[in-house]
Design a protein around this motif. Structure first.
Motif, mmCIF file in Angstrom:
data_model
loop_
_atom_site.group_PDB
_atom_site.id
_atom_site.type_symbol
_atom_site.label_atom_id
_atom_site.label_comp_id
_atom_site.label_asym_id
_atom_site.label_seq_id
_atom_site.Cartn_x
_atom_site.Cartn_y
_atom_site.Cartn_z
ATOM 1 N N GLY A 1 -15.584 3.656 5.768
ATOM 2 C CA GLY A 1 -14.335 4.133 5.201
ATOM 3 C C GLY A 1 -14.238 3.853 3.718
ATOM 4 N N GLY A 2 -14.764 2.689 3.287
ATOM 5 C CA GLY A 2 -14.778 2.384 1.859
ATOM 6 C C GLY A 2 -15.531 3.434 1.068
ATOM 7 N N ASP A 3 -16.687 3.858 1.589
ATOM 8 C CA ASP A 3 -17.428 4.956 0.946
ATOM 9 C C ASP A 3 -16.550 6.203 0.854
ATOM 10 N N GLY A 4 -15.776 6.454 1.916
ATOM 11 C CA GLY A 4 -14.927 7.639 1.953
ATOM 12 C C GLY A 4 -13.864 7.633 0.872
ATOM 13 N N TYR A 5 -13.245 6.484 0.608
ATOM 14 C CA TYR A 5 -12.247 6.402 -0.454
ATOM 15 C C TYR A 5 -12.870 6.734 -1.815
ATOM 16 N N VAL A 6 -14.109 6.289 -2.025
ATOM 17 C CA VAL A 6 -14.802 6.611 -3.274
ATOM 18 C C VAL A 6 -15.026 8.115 -3.381
ATOM 19 N N VAL A 7 -15.481 8.740 -2.297
ATOM 20 C CA VAL A 7 -15.698 10.191 -2.286
ATOM 21 C C VAL A 7 -14.411 10.919 -2.653
ATOM 22 N N ALA A 8 -13.312 10.514 -2.046
ATOM 23 C CA ALA A 8 -12.026 11.167 -2.317
ATOM 24 C C ALA A 8 -11.664 11.047 -3.796
ATOM 25 N N ARG A 9 -11.800 9.854 -4.354
ATOM 26 C CA ARG A 9 -11.429 9.645 -5.765
ATOM 27 C C ARG A 9 -12.281 10.503 -6.698
ATOM 28 N N LEU A 10 -13.592 10.556 -6.433
ATOM 29 C CA LEU A 10 -14.480 11.290 -7.329
ATOM 30 C C LEU A 10 -14.289 12.799 -7.221
ATOM 31 N N LEU A 11 -14.095 13.311 -6.002
ATOM 32 C CA LEU A 11 -13.851 14.747 -5.860
ATOM 33 C C LEU A 11 -12.498 15.126 -6.463
ATOM 34 N N ALA A 12 -11.510 14.244 -6.319
ATOM 35 C CA ALA A 12 -10.199 14.511 -6.926
ATOM 36 C C ALA A 12 -10.312 14.588 -8.447
ATOM 37 N N GLN A 13 -11.136 13.728 -9.026
ATOM 38 C CA GLN A 13 -11.352 13.758 -10.473
ATOM 39 C C GLN A 13 -11.958 15.080 -10.924
ATOM 40 N N ALA B 1 -7.153 14.900 0.193
ATOM 41 C CA ALA B 1 -6.279 13.870 0.761
ATOM 42 C C ALA B 1 -7.119 12.924 1.602
ATOM 43 N N VAL B 2 -6.562 11.764 1.883
ATOM 44 C CA VAL B 2 -7.209 10.772 2.742
ATOM 45 C C VAL B 2 -6.358 10.556 3.979
ATOM 46 N N ALA B 3 -7.024 10.518 5.137
ATOM 47 C CA ALA B 3 -6.377 10.151 6.399
ATOM 48 C C ALA B 3 -7.046 8.877 6.894
ATOM 49 N N ALA B 4 -6.289 7.800 6.999
ATOM 50 C CA ALA B 4 -6.852 6.496 7.372
ATOM 51 C C ALA B 4 -6.599 6.213 8.846
ATOM 52 N N LEU B 5 -7.663 5.904 9.571
ATOM 53 C CA LEU B 5 -7.516 5.493 10.964
ATOM 54 C C LEU B 5 -6.791 4.156 11.043
ATOM 55 N N ALA B 6 -7.149 3.261 10.140
ATOM 56 C CA ALA B 6 -6.513 1.941 10.037
ATOM 57 C C ALA B 6 -6.824 1.411 8.647
ATOM 58 N N PRO B 7 -5.986 0.545 8.095
ATOM 59 C CA PRO B 7 -6.259 0.026 6.747
ATOM 60 C C PRO B 7 -7.427 -0.953 6.766
ATOM 61 N N PRO B 8 -8.178 -1.030 5.670
ATOM 62 C CA PRO B 8 -9.262 -2.020 5.602
ATOM 63 C C PRO B 8 -8.714 -3.443 5.608
#
Length: 481
Positions: A61-73, A79-86
């Motif tokens: 999931g941590g990798d996924g947050y990075v992907v979201a940030r970079l594609l958004a840039q 958007a991000v959908a979290a199954l549960a918070p880290p």
């Protein structure tokens, strides 16, 4: 760049991850690099569209947050959908805090609305079945890209843990895992991209890698010398049955094309039918005991079309004479229920059904099953299939990935046994000969297949393509003056 030959299990990859910070590369940097690699692979293959990254609570999931940030840039609507918070204090929690964009519910509706879903829920080390609440969401996606593996694919075995959704592309890091090559994982991953994320040198120190992708990093096929002649290239003897001589012919043609210097087919009774085929095929009706008196006959192929009774009688004699034996087909059937009868052979080549009759069901872990069998009988085990596994008694394993589906045709296994025997005859060690033979078999099918993936290839087509497949290995960069 990553070495494509080594395969690391999730446990071994975990050791690599833990070693990296001590060698100068913090884990947070590796996570950033992993997310960047996924974003890069997506940008190269896809146009911007409504995208949802489905993130689990761990490093995947941590990798996924990075992907979201970079594609958004880059301007992607994401958007991000979290199954549960880290968990607090983890690298994944740091990356989640850096995401300032839209959060949406982890639901089927969000997956269905997205033009692209990114599966960053669970990685290759998952040790339980995925909950249907997760699999139902991912199954609703129209297009899916997976981080490391599609959630639910076992990185060690390739098994599906729950209702795994098929990814269009999977991006993984540093080294492939066995599950990327073994079925059904290989199909579920779609296109698999291996990315360099800056792992430091030395992370593999202390890890005893035992599993590789089958290829030329593991073996070198024999090449001819000016001083060579048929006897230095080796003598191969093939035991043939009276009723199914075609199997022995297929094996013999393959062995000769693979480089065996002199080949004899041994039949009981009248061998004239075989003599009327290929001019270079030597046929003998001599008793087995007499042929074994010739010490030059070091390598034997026992099984293709031989018949169970004859195989049952011949195999112990070959083993007692300490010959180098490839056991296939009827030689395996003759030992069903008692695999210890195979102790003393060099290589066995069972498909899944033959393996089960010898050792019990393969189960979900094909590599482990082949390793146990090889250790038990002290021989190389070639466990055939679209993801053929070649296991040595010392634990080394190669997983093959170049076989087209057209090889699923009668006589293909006879041809493979012949190629392996032909390479053994020329002095290759058993595991190397078996692995090289499997690769050459797949390459020959690719060369000969008139309709890749659609049928049309028959076993008789393979032998003529073997020299070209070998030429790809011996002269890989042949250039014209």
């Amino acid at each position: 760049m990553p070495d494509p030959s080594e395969l690391l299990t999730p446990d071994e990859m975990g050791q690599v991850d833990r070693a990296a910070p001590g060698l100068g590369v913090p884990s947070l940097v590796l996570m950033e690099n992993a997310g960047r690699a996924v974003a890069r692979a997506i940008r190269r293959r896809m146009r911007p569209c409504r995208t949802v990254v489905f993130c689990g609570p761990g490093n995947n999931g941590g990798d996924g947050y990075v992907v979201a940030r970079l594609l958004a840039q880059d301007g992607w609507p994401i958007a991000v959908a979290a199954l549960a918070p880290p968990r607090d204090g983890t690298d994944a929690a740091i990356m989640a805090a850096r995401w300032r964009g839209l959060m949406v519910p982890f639901t089927v509706a969000e997956a269905a609305r997205a033009g692209l879903a990114i599966d960053a829920v669970f990685g290759a080390g998952l040790s339980r079945d995925v909950d249907p609440a997760v699999t139902d969401v991912l199954a609703a996606a129209r297009r899916l890209v997976a981080v490391d593996v599609p959630s639910g694919v076992d990185g060690t075995t390739g098994a599906s843990r729950g209702g795994v959704s098929h990814a269009e592309m999977t991006v993984t890091f540093y080294r492939l895992k066995p599950g990327h090559l073994l079925l059904p994982g290989r199909e579920l991953c779609g296109e698999t991209v291996l990315a360099d994320i800056g792992m430091p040198d030395g992370v593999l120190d202390g890890i005893d890698v035992k599993t590789w992708i089958n290829g030329t990093a593991l073996w070198t096929v024999p090449s001819l010398t000016m001083s060579g002649q048929k006897y230095t290239r080796g003598m191969l003897t093939v035991l043939a049955g009276a009723e199914m001589g075609g199997a022995a012919r297929l094996a013999s043609m393959a062995a000769r094309r693979a480089g065996a210097g002199l080949l004899t087919v041994v039949v009981e009774g009248n061998g004239d039918v075989l003599r009327a085929t290929e001019p270079g095929l030597i046929v003998s009706e001599a008793p087995l005991e007499r042929l074994l008196e010739d010490e030059r006959r070091k390598t034997w192929l026992c099984g293709p079309g031989l018949g169970l009774d004859r195989a049952r009688a011949a195999l112990p004699k070959l083993i007692a004479a300490e010959r180098q034996i490839v056991a296939d087909a009827d030689a395996l059937g003759a030992c069903a229920g008692n695999p210890d009868r195979l102790k003393g052979v060099a290589v066995i080549t069972p498909h899944g059904g033959e393996f089960a009759k010898l050792f019990g069901p393969v189960g979900d872990d094909k590599v482990a099953a082949a390793r146990r069998a090889a250790a038990r009988i002290g021989a190389v085990v070639v466990l055939k299939g679209a993801d053929t596994v070649i296991a040595a008694p010392d634990g080394r394993v190669a997983i093959n990935n170049n076989a087209p589906p057209s090889l699923a045709t009668a006589g293909s296994g006879d041809t493979l046994a012949g190629i392996i025997a032909g390479l053994l005859t020329q002095g290759m060690a058993p595991w190397e000969a078996a692995a090289a033979g499997v690769w050459v078999h797949g390459a020959a099918a690719t060369i000969a297949d008139p309709n890749p993936g659609g049928g049309g290839l028959i076993a008789e087509d393979l032998a003529d393509a073997i020299p070209q497949a070998l030429g790809m290995l011996i002269y890989p960069r042949h250039a014209r003056a």
